[in-house]
Design a protein around this motif. Sequence first.
Motif, PDB file in Angstrom:
ATOM      1  N   VAL A  10      11.646   0.013 -12.499  1.00  0.00           N
ATOM      2  CA  VAL A  10      10.566   1.086 -11.937  1.00  0.00           C
ATOM      3  C   VAL A  10      10.643   1.084 -10.382  1.00  0.00           C
ATOM      4  O   VAL A  10      10.375  -0.229  -9.842  1.00  0.00           O
ATOM      5  CB  VAL A  10       9.227   0.735 -12.343  1.00  0.00           C
ATOM      6  CG1 VAL A  10       8.265   1.956 -11.996  1.00  0.00           C
ATOM      7  CG2 VAL A  10       9.106   0.728 -13.919  1.00  0.00           C
ATOM      8  N   VAL A  11      10.617   2.249  -9.856  1.00  0.00           N
ATOM      9  CA  VAL A  11      10.748   2.307  -8.226  1.00  0.00           C
ATOM     10  C   VAL A  11       9.203   2.572  -7.826  1.00  0.00           C
ATOM     11  O   VAL A  11       9.005   3.871  -8.281  1.00  0.00           O
ATOM     12  CB  VAL A  11      11.684   3.161  -7.694  1.00  0.00           C
ATOM     13  CG1 VAL A  11      11.985   3.092  -6.357  1.00  0.00           C
ATOM     14  CG2 VAL A  11      13.162   2.913  -8.291  1.00  0.00           C
ATOM     15  N   GLY A  12       8.647   1.878  -7.188  1.00  0.00           N
ATOM     16  CA  GLY A  12       7.064   2.253  -6.788  1.00  0.00           C
ATOM     17  C   GLY A  12       6.194   1.768  -7.818  1.00  0.00           C
ATOM     18  O   GLY A  12       6.254   1.918  -9.074  1.00  0.00           O
ATOM     19  N   GLY A  13       5.435   0.809  -7.420  1.00  0.00           N
ATOM     20  CA  GLY A  13       4.213   0.174  -8.264  1.00  0.00           C
ATOM     21  C   GLY A  13       2.980   0.649  -8.058  1.00  0.00           C
ATOM     22  O   GLY A  13       1.859   0.306  -8.193  1.00  0.00           O
ATOM     23  N   GLY A  14       2.830   2.200  -7.919  1.00  0.00           N
ATOM     24  CA  GLY A  14       1.460   2.950  -8.017  1.00  0.00           C
ATOM     25  C   GLY A  14       1.003   3.048  -9.192  1.00  0.00           C
ATOM     26  O   GLY A  14       1.469   2.410 -10.320  1.00  0.00           O
ATOM     27  N   ALA A  15      -0.021   3.934  -9.609  1.00  0.00           N
ATOM     28  CA  ALA A  15      -0.658   4.011 -10.931  1.00  0.00           C
ATOM     29  C   ALA A  15       0.317   4.587 -11.915  1.00  0.00           C
ATOM     30  O   ALA A  15       0.572   4.043 -13.051  1.00  0.00           O
ATOM     31  CB  ALA A  15      -1.544   5.114 -10.681  1.00  0.00           C
ATOM     32  N   ASN A  38       2.993  -4.028   0.426  1.00  0.00           N
ATOM     33  CA  ASN A  38       2.564  -5.693   0.106  1.00  0.00           C
ATOM     34  C   ASN A  38       1.596  -5.603  -0.925  1.00  0.00           C
ATOM     35  O   ASN A  38       1.169  -6.575  -1.158  1.00  0.00           O
ATOM     36  CB  ASN A  38       2.231  -6.365   1.321  1.00  0.00           C
ATOM     37  CG  ASN A  38       0.964  -5.372   1.926  1.00  0.00           C
ATOM     38  OD1 ASN A  38       0.362  -4.987   1.460  1.00  0.00           O
ATOM     39  ND2 ASN A  38       0.649  -6.297   3.047  1.00  0.00           N
ATOM     40  N   THR A  39       1.317  -4.582  -1.534  1.00  0.00           N
ATOM     41  CA  THR A  39       0.615  -4.725  -2.788  1.00  0.00           C
ATOM     42  C   THR A  39       0.710  -3.414  -3.693  1.00  0.00           C
ATOM     43  O   THR A  39       1.522  -2.688  -3.488  1.00  0.00           O
ATOM     44  CB  THR A  39      -0.902  -4.626  -2.481  1.00  0.00           C
ATOM     45  OG1 THR A  39      -1.831  -4.838  -3.253  1.00  0.00           O
ATOM     46  CG2 THR A  39      -1.399  -3.207  -1.577  1.00  0.00           C
ATOM     47  N   THR A  40       0.472  -3.586  -4.921  1.00  0.00           N
ATOM     48  CA  THR A  40       0.737  -2.478  -6.094  1.00  0.00           C
ATOM     49  C   THR A  40      -0.508  -1.515  -5.981  1.00  0.00           C
ATOM     50  O   THR A  40      -1.734  -1.569  -4.987  1.00  0.00           O
ATOM     51  CB  THR A  40       0.473  -3.048  -7.231  1.00  0.00           C
ATOM     52  OG1 THR A  40      -0.608  -3.723  -7.679  1.00  0.00           O
ATOM     53  CG2 THR A  40       1.768  -3.790  -7.697  1.00  0.00           C
ATOM     54  N   GLY A  41      -0.380  -0.492  -6.290  1.00  0.00           N
ATOM     55  CA  GLY A  41      -1.438   0.701  -6.472  1.00  0.00           C
ATOM     56  C   GLY A  41      -1.271   2.061  -5.573  1.00  0.00           C
ATOM     57  O   GLY A  41      -1.917   2.878  -6.211  1.00  0.00           O
ATOM     58  N   GLY A  42      -0.656   1.837  -4.690  1.00  0.00           N
ATOM     59  CA  GLY A  42      -0.309   3.326  -3.731  1.00  0.00           C
ATOM     60  C   GLY A  42      -1.533   3.841  -3.558  1.00  0.00           C
ATOM     61  O   GLY A  42      -2.672   3.284  -3.232  1.00  0.00           O
ATOM     62  N   CYS A  43      -1.721   5.104  -3.636  1.00  0.00           N
ATOM     63  CA  CYS A  43      -2.687   6.150  -3.485  1.00  0.00           C
ATOM     64  C   CYS A  43      -4.139   5.461  -4.431  1.00  0.00           C
ATOM     65  O   CYS A  43      -5.271   5.877  -3.893  1.00  0.00           O
ATOM     66  CB  CYS A  43      -2.540   7.452  -3.833  1.00  0.00           C
ATOM     67  SG  CYS A  43      -1.294   8.201  -2.674  1.00  0.00           S
ATOM     68  N   ALA A  44      -3.894   5.271  -5.528  1.00  0.00           N
ATOM     69  CA  ALA A  44      -4.980   4.933  -6.561  1.00  0.00           C
ATOM     70  C   ALA A  44      -5.907   3.861  -5.953  1.00  0.00           C
ATOM     71  O   ALA A  44      -7.044   3.775  -6.546  1.00  0.00           O
ATOM     72  CB  ALA A  44      -4.347   4.324  -7.650  1.00  0.00           C
ATOM     73  N   ASN A  45      -5.285   2.982  -5.017  1.00  0.00           N
ATOM     74  CA  ASN A  45      -6.076   2.065  -4.284  1.00  0.00           C
ATOM     75  C   ASN A  45      -7.526   2.694  -3.581  1.00  0.00           C
ATOM     76  O   ASN A  45      -8.588   2.171  -3.350  1.00  0.00           O
ATOM     77  CB  ASN A  45      -5.570   0.989  -3.388  1.00  0.00           C
ATOM     78  CG  ASN A  45      -4.946  -0.005  -4.305  1.00  0.00           C
ATOM     79  OD1 ASN A  45      -5.200  -0.241  -5.168  1.00  0.00           O
ATOM     80  ND2 ASN A  45      -3.859  -0.271  -3.839  1.00  0.00           N
ATOM     81  N   MET A  46      -7.169   4.122  -3.211  1.00  0.00           N
ATOM     82  CA  MET A  46      -8.357   4.690  -2.786  1.00  0.00           C
ATOM     83  C   MET A  46      -9.207   5.943  -3.408  1.00  0.00           C
ATOM     84  O   MET A  46      -9.854   6.548  -2.913  1.00  0.00           O
ATOM     85  CB  MET A  46      -7.646   5.558  -1.415  1.00  0.00           C
ATOM     86  CG  MET A  46      -7.588   4.597  -0.125  1.00  0.00           C
ATOM     87  SD  MET A  46      -6.228   5.147   0.660  1.00  0.00           S
ATOM     88  CE  MET A  46      -4.993   4.102  -0.017  1.00  0.00           C
TER      89      MET A  46
END
Length: 303
Positions: A10-15, A38-46
């Motif tokens: 999987v490329v990218g560890g966002g939602a 350096n962390t998972t989540g991408g935009c969903a962290n916001m």
Amino acid sequence: MREFETDVVVVGGGASGLAAAVTAAENGAKVMVLEKANTTGGCANMAMGPLGVETRMQRERLIDISVDRAFNKFMEYSHWRSDARLIRRYLEQSAGTIEWLENMGVEFALPSKYFPASEATWHIVKPKTGKPGLRAAATMIKIMTERAEELGVKILLETPVKSIIKDQGEVIGVTASDKDGELEVYAGAVIIGTGGFGDNPDFIKKYVGLEWGKDLFSYRIPGLTGDGIQMAWDAGASKDFMTMEMVFFAPNTGGYAPIELPFRQPNLLVNLDGERFINEEVIENPVFTANAIEKQKRKLHIL
Ligand SMILES: Cc1cc2nc3c(=O)[nH]c(=O)nc-3n(C[C@H](O)[C@H](O)[C@H](O)COP(=O)(O)OP(=O)(O)OC[C@H]3O[C@@H](n4cnc5c(N)ncnc54)[C@H](O)[C@@H]3O)c2cc1C
């Protein structure tokens, strides 16, 4: 060059990437996630929480919304420029997705409205501590990441993917790099979940027609430069219509910036020529307002 083999990469560890990784692992696949940040989540962290239609919480509260109605509303709202099949599938699966997240340990507050005339489809996450609100969905990401790790998903952070590897027309893996150099991951399936291109002014100019820093000032989540879109094109994917959703939070509409709060209704919006350009009744809809602003000749005035 280090080489890895897995069932699914999987490329990218966002939602979306995490959801794909957890689902594949729940179905018995060996999964790797390569994440640029350096962390998972991408935009969903916001974010605050996902959309759900016909969910248990809505049914219990007699919130009257169906997949059919939500679909028609959404397609009308986006003037049928969105991918109808994708939207339909997203809506049909949304209640199951909320339930899947709940089973994983994610808790939700009451379904909320995005703006007063909208439907209560926003399932805002209950954070571990404090009240549901800004960035609450970071808790959901934490739980999804833990679930992925529990299922044996290998998550490599700070490992941007560079390209898709093809052999005789078939996609067979990806190339990436990390602090130790280059790596290749060979897989039965490659899933791209690299999000949008809000951090790529060239893409914004080319595909949206706006110049960032001149007539657009938007969130630029670092690293969201459309890498997956470009990689897919380079690998032979066809191009489709794409744009950005414009959002503007008008005074007194529940927008985020506290500086807006002194401006109470009635608002009168005028453009830089002093002309009224919008029916102020719609300004609680942040997308309609942004679209109207974007149509003005001189869009922004920087004070
Ligand atoms: C401030 C804010 C608030 C929001 N609030 C909500 C909300 O409440 N509800 C809602 O439904 N939506 C909300 N959204 C939208 C929602 O967060 C996004 O649509 C959703 O999180 C997108 O998920 P994604 O996984 O597709 O992409 P992204 O979140 O963009 O994730 C992509 C990931 O891929 C990684 N990546 C990029 N390029 C590479 C590469 N080359 N190699 C490896 N990894 C790469 C990125 O670092 C990132 O982690 C909000 C968005 C913002 C910015």
